[in-house]
Design an enzyme around this catalytic site. Structure first.
Site, PDB file in Angstrom:
ATOM      1  N   ARG A  72       0.834  -1.210   0.000  1.00  0.00           N
ATOM      2  CA  ARG A  72       0.000   0.000   0.000  1.00  0.00           C
ATOM      3  C   ARG A  72       0.871   1.264   0.000  1.00  0.00           C
ATOM      4  O   ARG A  72       1.890   1.326   0.686  1.00  0.00           O
ATOM      5  CB  ARG A  72      -0.983  -0.056   1.168  1.00  0.00           C
ATOM      6  CG  ARG A  72      -1.937  -1.236   0.939  1.00  0.00           C
ATOM      7  CD  ARG A  72      -3.000  -1.329   1.969  1.00  0.00           C
ATOM      8  NE  ARG A  72      -3.927  -0.206   1.900  1.00  0.00           N
ATOM      9  CZ  ARG A  72      -4.926  -0.058   2.760  1.00  0.00           C
ATOM     10  NH1 ARG A  72      -5.104  -0.935   3.731  1.00  0.00           N
ATOM     11  NH2 ARG A  72      -5.751   0.968   2.643  1.00  0.00           N
ATOM     12  N   GLN A 106      -6.886   9.243   6.008  1.00  0.00           N
ATOM     13  CA  GLN A 106      -5.647   8.741   6.609  1.00  0.00           C
ATOM     14  C   GLN A 106      -4.506   9.735   6.397  1.00  0.00           C
ATOM     15  O   GLN A 106      -3.716   9.986   7.307  1.00  0.00           O
ATOM     16  CB  GLN A 106      -5.302   7.370   6.038  1.00  0.00           C
ATOM     17  CG  GLN A 106      -6.334   6.325   6.453  1.00  0.00           C
ATOM     18  CD  GLN A 106      -6.073   4.954   5.878  1.00  0.00           C
ATOM     19  OE1 GLN A 106      -5.142   4.761   5.110  1.00  0.00           O
ATOM     20  NE2 GLN A 106      -6.914   4.004   6.248  1.00  0.00           N
ATOM     21  N   ASP A 113     -15.467   2.706   1.127  1.00  0.00           N
ATOM     22  CA  ASP A 113     -15.307   1.304   1.562  1.00  0.00           C
ATOM     23  C   ASP A 113     -16.553   0.465   1.259  1.00  0.00           C
ATOM     24  O   ASP A 113     -16.508  -0.766   1.340  1.00  0.00           O
ATOM     25  CB  ASP A 113     -14.986   1.245   3.060  1.00  0.00           C
ATOM     26  CG  ASP A 113     -13.661   1.920   3.376  1.00  0.00           C
ATOM     27  OD1 ASP A 113     -12.819   2.044   2.456  1.00  0.00           O
ATOM     28  OD2 ASP A 113     -13.473   2.355   4.525  1.00  0.00           O
ATOM     29  N   LYS A 131      -6.467  -0.236  -1.947  1.00  0.00           N
ATOM     30  CA  LYS A 131      -6.979  -0.684  -0.644  1.00  0.00           C
ATOM     31  C   LYS A 131      -6.350  -2.042  -0.318  1.00  0.00           C
ATOM     32  O   LYS A 131      -5.315  -2.401  -0.870  1.00  0.00           O
ATOM     33  CB  LYS A 131      -8.506  -0.714  -0.691  1.00  0.00           C
ATOM     34  CG  LYS A 131      -9.142   0.650  -0.967  1.00  0.00           C
ATOM     35  CD  LYS A 131      -8.897   1.637   0.135  1.00  0.00           C
ATOM     36  CE  LYS A 131      -9.580   2.964  -0.109  1.00  0.00           C
ATOM     37  NZ  LYS A 131      -9.243   3.956   0.915  1.00  0.00           N
ATOM     38  N   ARG A 153      -9.551  -3.235  -5.421  1.00  0.00           N
ATOM     39  CA  ARG A 153     -10.978  -3.576  -5.302  1.00  0.00           C
ATOM     40  C   ARG A 153     -11.745  -3.421  -6.615  1.00  0.00           C
ATOM     41  O   ARG A 153     -12.848  -3.964  -6.739  1.00  0.00           O
ATOM     42  CB  ARG A 153     -11.626  -2.771  -4.156  1.00  0.00           C
ATOM     43  CG  ARG A 153     -11.184  -3.267  -2.780  1.00  0.00           C
ATOM     44  CD  ARG A 153     -11.742  -2.469  -1.607  1.00  0.00           C
ATOM     45  NE  ARG A 153     -11.334  -3.073  -0.341  1.00  0.00           N
ATOM     46  CZ  ARG A 153     -11.389  -2.472   0.843  1.00  0.00           C
ATOM     47  NH1 ARG A 153     -11.835  -1.225   0.943  1.00  0.00           N
ATOM     48  NH2 ARG A 153     -11.001  -3.108   1.941  1.00  0.00           N
TER      49      ARG A 153
HETATM   50  O1  SPQ Z   1      -7.359   0.736   7.512  1.00  0.00           O
HETATM   51  P1  SPQ Z   1      -7.527   0.330   6.081  1.00  0.00           P
HETATM   52  O2  SPQ Z   1      -6.866  -0.979   5.826  1.00  0.00           O
HETATM   53  O3  SPQ Z   1      -7.054   1.394   5.130  1.00  0.00           O
HETATM   54  O4  SPQ Z   1      -9.099   0.130   5.858  1.00  0.00           O
HETATM   55  C1  SPQ Z   1     -10.069   0.623   4.917  1.00  0.00           C
HETATM   56  C2  SPQ Z   1     -11.212  -0.456   4.928  1.00  0.00           C
HETATM   57  O5  SPQ Z   1     -11.794  -0.811   3.894  1.00  0.00           O
HETATM   58  O6  SPQ Z   1     -11.546  -0.885   6.036  1.00  0.00           O
HETATM   59  C3  SPQ Z   1      -9.539   0.849   3.509  1.00  0.00           C
HETATM   60  F1  SPQ Z   1      -9.049  -0.137   2.928  1.00  0.00           F
HETATM   61  O7  SPQ Z   1     -10.700   1.819   5.399  1.00  0.00           O
HETATM   62  C4  SPQ Z   1     -10.109   3.132   5.408  1.00  0.00           C
HETATM   63  C5  SPQ Z   1     -10.835   4.039   4.424  1.00  0.00           C
HETATM   64  O8  SPQ Z   1     -10.828   3.544   3.115  1.00  0.00           O
HETATM   65  C6  SPQ Z   1     -10.239   3.677   6.803  1.00  0.00           C
HETATM   66  C7  SPQ Z   1     -10.033   5.145   6.883  1.00  0.00           C
HETATM   67  C8  SPQ Z   1      -9.823   5.785   8.206  1.00  0.00           C
HETATM   68  O9  SPQ Z   1     -10.184   5.197   9.248  1.00  0.00           O
HETATM   69  O10 SPQ Z   1      -9.311   6.921   8.228  1.00  0.00           O
HETATM   70  C9  SPQ Z   1     -10.087   5.974   5.778  1.00  0.00           C
HETATM   71  C10 SPQ Z   1     -10.249   5.462   4.409  1.00  0.00           C
HETATM   72  O11 SPQ Z   1      -8.989   5.430   3.765  1.00  0.00           O
HETATM   73  P2  SPQ Z   1      -8.374   6.706   3.008  1.00  0.00           P
HETATM   74  O12 SPQ Z   1      -7.134   6.173   2.336  1.00  0.00           O
HETATM   75  O13 SPQ Z   1      -9.408   7.119   2.017  1.00  0.00           O
HETATM   76  O14 SPQ Z   1      -8.089   7.713   3.988  1.00  0.00           O
END
Ligand code: SPQ
Length: 425
Positions: A119, A166, A312, A339, A343
């Site tokens: 990732r 994130q 998600d 992800k 996906r």
């Molecule tokens: O934690 P992880 O593995 O990135 O989990 C995912 C998921 O589907 O559960 C993404 F794969 O959720 C992220 C989400 O897509 C959780 C998250 C957060 O808690 O801040 C934000 C999203 O990611 P991003 O990259 O858009 O910030």
């Protein structure tokens, strides 16, 4: 695990706590003074990885079922871990914790499973480097393992090329430790749990449109957190209720934060019978019950600012679209490719195996609704959201659907199969 056709899903269901909020409750609790008490914490593998990382940095965390006590040691209270910090499968742990670690008085290394090692981390490394951080991707590919050399940081104004909670959260957490204000501007609003929660922990944080600004903090204070049900886990029952004949399901106590509730809007756009009741606010987050009934669905276009509000849930919405009349176009969703799996590719491959009429595009999918699926062997690629989506596909398909790697639901929804059994009895 194998699935076959079911009809008439009826009942009420309470889903586990929100994954995003559960992670943050541990992280923010750990760097606060005093006790943080968390109720309805998600004990999925990802959130347990976050707990494990903070325990390795000297934080005592007591877990009793879904009740968690975090004995915070303040902004400067973490201690150097003796081992590698193992983030498991969790992108949220990796990116948010890096923002905190970049500013510590020690060095550490962070690593995860084979999915985490693919990732992209450049999206956090670049802004953190601009703040003065020293982070090295040990494989030289801008992915984990990451070696982090704690440094003094300076405040920056960052224009993020991606709408990512994130990335935003990582920079805001680093901003707590910087020598001046730090701002992050996003192209679209991503989920705002970090902003809401950091403010309640005592941080000075303001938002103006798509910009969040944080001031350096002296102290944060432990809080009581009631975690709402995760709308990203509710989506499986929302879609199951809408596509399975003779069904009516109520999902109780679901978090309906406006930066997360895109599925409600899109299901309505698709003619889905979906209603919200008992709406109220708990700990600054909107919560309510969602009721869905079997519906005659029509295709739609899902694009633009709604995408980060249901990112998600998009794999499961692609399944929903297979049962709608006409075409559904998903656009602006290139983030799906980075992800836990790609996906877009994984949905197209597996839905096609089940006889769906679906095309992958650079930034999404085009699904021609047929309302007919047949059983197949599904490779979940150990992506929890793919495994759960194809369990729901399997109960709406002719023949047997076998989902390989089905146990990966533990990442975000350990009781998923028990809940499915309960609703299909
Ligand atoms: O934690 P992880 O593995 O990135 O989990 C995912 C998921 O589907 O559960 C993404 F794969 O959720 C992220 C989400 O897509 C959780 C998250 C957060 O808690 O801040 C934000 C999203 O990611 P991003 O990259 O858009 O910030």
């Amino acid at each position: 695990m194998e699935f076959s056709r079911k009809k008439g899903l009826h009942g009420e269901i309470t889903i586990p706590g929100d994954k995003s909020i559960s992670h943050r409750s541990i992280m923010f609790g750990a760097i606060s003074n005093g006790l943080t008490e968390v109720s309805n914490f998600l004990t999925g593998a990802d959130c347990l990885s976050t707990i494990d990382c903070f325990r390795k940095m000297g934080i005592t965390i007591d877990v009793t079922g879904s009740h968690v006590l975090v004995h915070g040691k303040g902004l400067r209270g973490l201690t150097a871990p003796k081992e590698i910090l193992d983030v498991g499968n969790s992108g949220t742990t990796t990116r948010l914790i890096t923002g905190i670690l970049a500013a510590q008085h020690f060095d550490c290394t962070l690593d995860g499973d084979s999915s985490i090692r693919k990732r992209p981390m450049r999206r956090i490394i670049s802004p953190l480097e601009e703040m003065g951080a020293s982070i090295q991707s040990l494989s030289g590919n801008d992915c984990a393992p990451l070696s982090i050399h704690g440094q003094a940081l300076k405040g920056i104004q960052y224009n993020s090329p991606v709408a990512s909670a994130q990335v935003k959260s990582c920079i805001l957490l680093a901003g707590l430790y910087a020598d001046g204000k730090t701002s992050v501007t996003e192209p679209e609003h991503s989920r705002n749990h970090t902003e809401l929660m950091l403010r309640s922990f005592g941080a000075e944080l303001t938002t103006n449109g798509k910009t969040a600004v944080i001031s350096p903090a002296n102290e944060l204070y432990g809080q009581k957190i009631q975690v709402p049900g995760d709308i990203s886990s509710a989506v499986y029952w929302v879609v199951a209720g809408l596509i399975t004949p003779d069904s009516e399901i109520t999902i109780r106590n679901v978090g309906l934060n406006p930066t997360r509730d895109g599925i409600i809007e899109v299901c309505r756009q698709m003619n889905g019978q979906i209603s919200i009741s008992n709406e109220h606010t708990e700990g600054g987050e909107k919560v309510g019950n969602i009721t869905v009934k079997t519906s005659d669905l029509k295709g739609t276009t899902i694009e633009g600012s709604v995408i980060p509000r249901l990112i998600d849930e998009l794999p499961t919405m692609a399944l929903l679209a297979c049962f709608a009349e006409g075409d559904t176009v998903i656009k602006d969703a290139q983030e799906l490719k980075v992800k836990e799996s790609d996906r877009i590719a994984v949905m197209v491959e597996n839905l096609t195996k089940m006889g769906a009429d679906v095309e992958g595009t650079d930034d999404g999918m085009i699904i021609h609704g047929t309302s007919k699926l047949k059983g197949a062997v599904i490779d979940s690629k150990l992506d929890h959201r793919i495994a759960m989506t194809f369990a729901i596909a399997g109960i709406n398909a002719d023949g047997i659907t076998k989902v390989e790697g089905a146990e990966c639901v533990n990442i975000s929804y350990p009781s998923f199969y028990e809940d499915l059994d309960m609703l299909t009895k």
